[in-house]
Write an enzyme that holds these catalytic residues in place. Sequence first.
Site, PDB file in Angstrom:
ATOM      1  N   GLU A  58       0.862  -1.185   0.000  1.00 30.48           N
ATOM      2  CA  GLU A  58       0.000   0.000   0.000  1.00 30.48           C
ATOM      3  C   GLU A  58       0.898   1.234   0.000  1.00 30.48           C
ATOM      4  O   GLU A  58       1.677   1.447   0.932  1.00 30.48           O
ATOM      5  CB  GLU A  58      -0.905  -0.008   1.239  1.00 30.48           C
ATOM      6  CG  GLU A  58      -1.995   1.033   1.216  1.00 30.48           C
ATOM      7  CD  GLU A  58      -3.064   0.807   0.144  1.00 30.48           C
ATOM      8  OE1 GLU A  58      -3.718   1.809  -0.230  1.00 30.48           O
ATOM      9  OE2 GLU A  58      -3.249  -0.328  -0.336  1.00 30.48           O
ATOM     10  N   GLU A  89      -0.650   9.552  -5.469  1.00 31.56           N
ATOM     11  CA  GLU A  89       0.473   8.617  -5.580  1.00 31.56           C
ATOM     12  C   GLU A  89       0.679   8.170  -7.029  1.00 31.56           C
ATOM     13  O   GLU A  89       1.806   8.035  -7.497  1.00 31.56           O
ATOM     14  CB  GLU A  89       0.221   7.414  -4.658  1.00 31.56           C
ATOM     15  CG  GLU A  89       0.263   7.807  -3.186  1.00 31.56           C
ATOM     16  CD  GLU A  89      -0.828   7.199  -2.327  1.00 31.56           C
ATOM     17  OE1 GLU A  89      -1.133   7.801  -1.273  1.00 31.56           O
ATOM     18  OE2 GLU A  89      -1.384   6.149  -2.711  1.00 31.56           O
ATOM     19  N   ASP A 242      -6.457   2.275   3.221  1.00 32.66           N
ATOM     20  CA  ASP A 242      -6.104   0.956   3.764  1.00 32.66           C
ATOM     21  C   ASP A 242      -7.332   0.064   3.840  1.00 32.66           C
ATOM     22  O   ASP A 242      -7.282  -1.119   3.504  1.00 32.66           O
ATOM     23  CB  ASP A 242      -5.496   1.100   5.173  1.00 32.66           C
ATOM     24  CG  ASP A 242      -4.178   1.854   5.164  1.00 32.66           C
ATOM     25  OD1 ASP A 242      -3.589   1.984   4.069  1.00 32.66           O
ATOM     26  OD2 ASP A 242      -3.734   2.318   6.222  1.00 32.66           O
TER      27      ASP A 242
END
Length: 257
Positions: A58, A89, A242
């Site tokens: 992750e 990201e 998450d």
Amino acid sequence: MNMLEVFVSSLEEFQPDLVVLSGLHMMEGQTKEMRQKRLLEAVASISDIPMGVPVHLELASMTDPELMSAIIHQQVFPLVNSVGLNEQELLFLTQAASGPHASLASWNGVPDVGVVSDIVFWILKEHGRTPGKASDLTRIHFHTLAYHLLVTVDGYWANQVAAVAAGARVAGTQACATQTIDASRVFLKAPLEFATSKMEEASTVSLNPHEPVSEWHRDGVTFHYTPVLVCKDPLRTVGLGDAISAEGLLYSEIYPH
């Protein structure tokens, strides 16, 4: 990083079905030399994870292109089976590695599905398990506020429709802190129609409320897309990525190879 070594050494004892890793972004505050050393230690530890145990990485927000580039190129990506990431990201990754749409400075509103799919496709083609590449990476779970995209190399994963839908569902319930989706507290922000690529001849996908997970294929790679029911007044946002990735993994099946 010492914890990673202790963790890996104990895997034989509790024999997990899956390993989820995170925290590589925490190396940013270290000197270049220390970071290089730590990254090599992380790679050595990940390499010690028993064969047959899938590994999911992750990602988290980073600002150092050198560190991101090192994670992509210095054996981290090829060692993991699956990667989870968001729009910040993903864009930073393609900028750091000079990938497609690297000239895009920032997203304008909801990230364009065609642009996202081009970058994710490139990651799997360049750094995933494709002919001639010694890599284990076969799955990328992209999540942004309005929609999720689960992208897999053909022949390695199953149950993607349930996996991407489960990730989208938990995004709505966790953000609103409810057990189930409360229709009065969520809204749809996803595009109702989009092109599947900005770089090559693309198909156009229209959202079907009766079958909200859309699927398309591109050169041995399959895309599963679903809109997210976005919480109007979110109560919990920390750790949402998450939770999304974990829920998606819970429903995913990996074929033994």
